[in-house]
Design an enzyme around this catalytic site. Structure first.
Site, PDB file in Angstrom:
ATOM      1  CB  CYS A 250      31.665  43.864  37.234  1.00  0.00           C
ATOM      2  SG  CYS A 250      32.868  42.536  37.013  1.00  0.00           S
TER       3      CYS A 250
ATOM      4  CG  ASP B 204      37.196  44.807  38.463  1.00  0.00           C
ATOM      5  OD1 ASP B 204      37.824  45.520  39.268  1.00  0.00           O
ATOM      6  OD2 ASP B 204      37.691  44.362  37.410  1.00  0.00           O
TER       7      ASP B 204
ATOM      8  NE  ARG C 194      39.937  46.849  37.786  1.00  0.00           N
ATOM      9  CZ  ARG C 194      40.192  46.607  36.503  1.00  0.00           C
ATOM     10  NH1 ARG C 194      41.219  47.193  35.911  1.00  0.00           N
ATOM     11  NH2 ARG C 194      39.425  45.767  35.819  1.00  0.00           N
TER      12      ARG C 194
ATOM     13  CG  HIS D 228      34.376  47.352  34.992  1.00  0.00           C
ATOM     14  ND1 HIS D 228      35.685  46.939  34.911  1.00  0.00           N
ATOM     15  CD2 HIS D 228      33.663  46.244  35.353  1.00  0.00           C
ATOM     16  CE1 HIS D 228      35.778  45.661  35.223  1.00  0.00           C
ATOM     17  NE2 HIS D 228      34.549  45.206  35.503  1.00  0.00           N
TER      18      HIS D 228
ATOM     19  CB  CYS E  97      35.008  43.867  32.154  1.00  0.00           C
ATOM     20  SG  CYS E  97      33.963  42.650  32.983  1.00  0.00           S
TER      21      CYS E  97
END
Length: 743
Positions: free
Chosen positions: A571, A573, A575, A630, A633
């Site tokens: 992803c 993302d 993080r 993760h 999400c």
């Protein structure tokens, strides 16, 4: 606790056949060790100026007691060349009867050391000191015995031996020189002869050939002077009338040198033989008892001798019986072969000791010492041992080793870097009062009005260094930024809460792992600096100064192409940091990131992800494809109907997640670490990873690689809050922690 030492199902004592097999090996090994021990025992006693029979007494009595009561089963003890220098001085000062009493006292000290469990403390001595001491003994031995080989006699000190050596070389040489040269030549040539010839120990061969030559041509030269038998030697220990200080010093010196050599010899044999380690405290007690017994019977101090112990091991010894039997053979030689031993020329023994002395200067060990940066310690110990005495050499080596250790512990790298009108003062290591003079000198070189960054990478900061830095910062007229990496030693000091011990220093996440926003909030001192540049600009500068020099060689190897082993689909993302959670580096991962780590079908509806898959598998030939989801999400939440309004492009992309929703409706929930995630979006994220793996199998290039066995697919899930990486199990029923699947 039951310790199985012979086999998994061995619960009883050794069988009779095993005893006989061990005895056969020990018997043969004992003969080899005996042949090495006799000439060395005579030579060591001769070099020290002791009665020659005392060397044989020590080999018998001391060797027997040490082998029976010591902690090393294959250690062979006896007179050692390492003690000749100190023994020669002791005999010259006190006489032989008092030296026997000193030997007994040294043995009692060794027993005390063993009972107080001080043996392992001896192993803390720097190897540079040990090798320097042995080299000093070797040099002293060579300088003294060369005079005997050349037909003269040794002088009173190493310096005197050096000064007299040219005259000795130029002087008239007699028959002793021929015998000494022949003995030395045989010793030097013997290791290069065929293996069948080398079955005879070199010391025995050299002394035998030299003795045979001297007898064959009828030489008249000094030979071994032995009594008719052991009962003829009537020497008992005698306490001195005075000079107790030198008596005690000699006893301590002998105890320390003999104990250290014995322990190092036992450890060396342990490294070769494997199995249970030596009980070093017991070994020290056994060596002490051996010296008490040897000294009481008029013998020479004994140690565990590395040459004999290695010979014993290499000859196939298995138990203590070998060392015990070798003592029996020496005793038999003393009683039955005295006439043969009397034929040995003293020049042959002197040449043997010159050879032993040269071997004590261990060149491979010297190279190892130099690689570890301890050559000054080695040199100081050697020079002190040769020029003054052994204790002085050891003391000088210990003092220098402590000084170097202190310097390494408190060393601070301090330097200033100029970038236009700006200066960066970099301080690394432990910053203590000892570094203040250098710190002051570097800071004084910075112009008064310059803009300065103090970059602190210190692992300790004491009060004096803190005062110096704070005083300079306050006095400097230009702006000063303190850029502290790691524990905030300086910042805590400024706040009136200084950290005084390393043990209580906080564990700080390195800035290349922690978010830049967190680092700025905690470490940037000047408010103006927060808007002076973007986090990425500061990060790029940090990379260029600190990381690039460390990885430049790695990137140089990647400059002309990449060979990643994994296609990593995850992803977008912020993080999720793929290289961080997989402990990988440049060139390892071919990474594709998108919203929801989705893989569109291979029908061409989205060519971006498909192109990356084809390139990674078909061109780069990666061995693995990882799909990593993760927790928390946003894409999974959007699929569940919580998508933000007005984002048409996002809605169009998320249609590739509809297959995940259908899978969720028809399949049983997947488990994470044996449990269902509490959040519905996290449950969907697990199903999403499995679905994307199924979609990947529909790509022709992937299917072909799977069929060839050249590719594998892996499902991964990262729990952000727990910092836990989990992998899809082989059965596809759930995800388990990565550590549980590690092989």
């Amino acid at each position: 606790m039951i310790e199985i030492v012979r086999g998994e199902h061995d619960t009883g004592p050794p069988k009779r056949s095993e005893h006989l097999e061990n005895l056969k090996h020990d018997f043969l090994a004992s003969i080899v060790v005996f042949l090495v021990a006799v000439p060395l025992s005579l030579g060591v006693a001769f070099a020290a100026g002791a009665p020659l029979l005392s060397g044989l007494i020590s080999a018998v009595v001391g060797g027997l007691v040490a082998s029976l009561f010591g902690g090393s089963p294959l250690q062979v003890s006896g007179p050692s060349a390492a003690l000749t220098v100190v023994l020669a001085d002791t005999i010259a000062t006190h006489g032989w009867p008092v030296t026997c009493a000193i030997t007994v006292a040294a043995g009692l000290l060794q027993i005390l050391f063993g009972l107080t469990r001080a043996a392992r403390a001896a192993l803390a001595v720097s190897p540079a000191i040990v090798h320097g001491l042995l080299a000093g003994i070797g040099v002293t031995l060579v300088l003294g015995q060369l005079h005997v080989v050349l037909g003269g006699s040794a002088q009173g000190s190493a310096l005197a031996n050096v000064l007299a050596l040219p005259g000795q070389v130029a002087a008239h040489h007699d028959q002793a020189v021929l015998i000494g040269v022949v003995t030395l030549a045989v010793l030097l040539v013997w290791p290069r002869l065929p293996r069948a010839v080398r079955r005879v120990p070199a010391p025995l061969a050299a002394v035998t050939l030299a003795t045979g030559l001297s007898v064959a041509i009828g030489m008249t030269l000094p030979r071994v002077d032995l009594p008719a038998g052991l009962p003829a030697l009537h020497i008992v220990p005698q306490l001195p009338d005075g000079g107790w200080g030198s008596f005690a010093a000699a006893a301590v010196t002998i105890a320390l040198i003999a104990g250290l050599e014995s322990l190092l010899s036992a450890v060396a044999v342990d490294k070769l033989r494997g199995g249970p380690r030596t009980d070093l405290d017991r070994e020290l007690v056994g060596q002490g008892a051996a010296n008490v017994a040897a000294g009481a019977l008029g013998g020479f101090p004994v140690t565990g001798v590395i040459v004999r112990s290695m010979t014993n091991f290499e000859a196939g010894a298995r138990t203590r019986a070998s060392a015990v039997l070798h003592c029996a053979w020496i005793l038999a030689a003393c009683l039955l072969l005295t006439g043969v031993l009397r034929l040995i020329p003293l020049a042959a023994l002197a040449a043997l000791l010159v050879y032993v002395g040269m071997k004590l200067v261990n060149l491979p060990a010297l190279k190892e010492v130099r690689r570890h940066g301890d050559l000054p310690v080695y040199a100081v110990t050697l020079v002190g041992a040769v020029a003054v005495n052994l204790l002085t050499g050891v003391a000088a080596g210990i003092l220098l080793a402590l000084a170097l250790m202190l310097r390494r512990l408190i060393f601070s790298g301090i330097h200033a870097e100029q970038d236009g009108d700006r200066y960066r003062v970099v301080i690394e290591g432990a910053l203590t009062f000892l570094s203040v003079p250098r710190l002051t000198r570097v800071l004084a070189g910075v112009p008064p009005h310059a803009e300065v960054t103090l970059e602190l990478l210190v692992d300790y900061l004491d009060h004096a260094a803190f005062d110096c830095l704070r005083g300079w910062q306050q006095a400097h007229t230009g702006p000063v930024t303190v850029d502290e990496i790691g524990h905030p030693w300086f910042e805590r000091g400024r706040a009136g809460e200084p950290t005084v011990r390393r043990s209580v220093a906080a564990r700080v996440v390195p800035r290349w792992l922690a978010p830049w926003s967190q680092w700025q909030a905690e470490h940037v001192v000047l408010p103006a600096q927060r808007t002076a540049s973007s986090p990425l600009c500061r990060g790029a500068s940090e990379f260029q100064r600190r990381t690039a020099p460390l990885l430049r060689e790695t990137w140089d190897g990647l400059a002309h192409g990449q060979q990643p082993h994994t296609l990593f689909i995850t992803c977008g993302d912020a993080r999720i940091v793929p290289n961080l959670i997989t402990t990988s580096g440049p060139g390892d991962l071919f990474t594709v990131r998108n919203i929801g780590n989705l893989v569109p079908p291979s029908d061409g509806t989205d060519t971006s992800v498909g192109a990356a898959i084809e390139y990674a598998v078909g061109v780069l030939e990666v061995a693995e494809i990882v799909v990593c989801g993760h927790s928390g999400c946003g894409a999974m939440k959007a699929l569940l109907g919580r998508a933000p309004d007005g984002l048409d492009q996002l809605g169009s992309w998320l249609r590739h997640g509809e297959a995940t929703l259908r899978r969720r409706a028809r399949e049983a929930p997947l488990l994470l670490g044996g449990e269902r995630p509490a959040a519905e979006a996290d449950q969907l994220a697990l199903q999403n990873v499995v679905q994307q793996l199924e979609t990947l199998r529909g790509y022709p290039v992937v299917a072909a690689a799977l069929e060839r066995g050249a590719l594998r697919l892996t499902g991964m899930y990262f729990d952000v809050g727990a910092a836990q990486v989990s992998l899809l199990d082989d059965a596809g029923r759930g995800f388990v922690p990565a550590s549980a699947l590690e092989h």
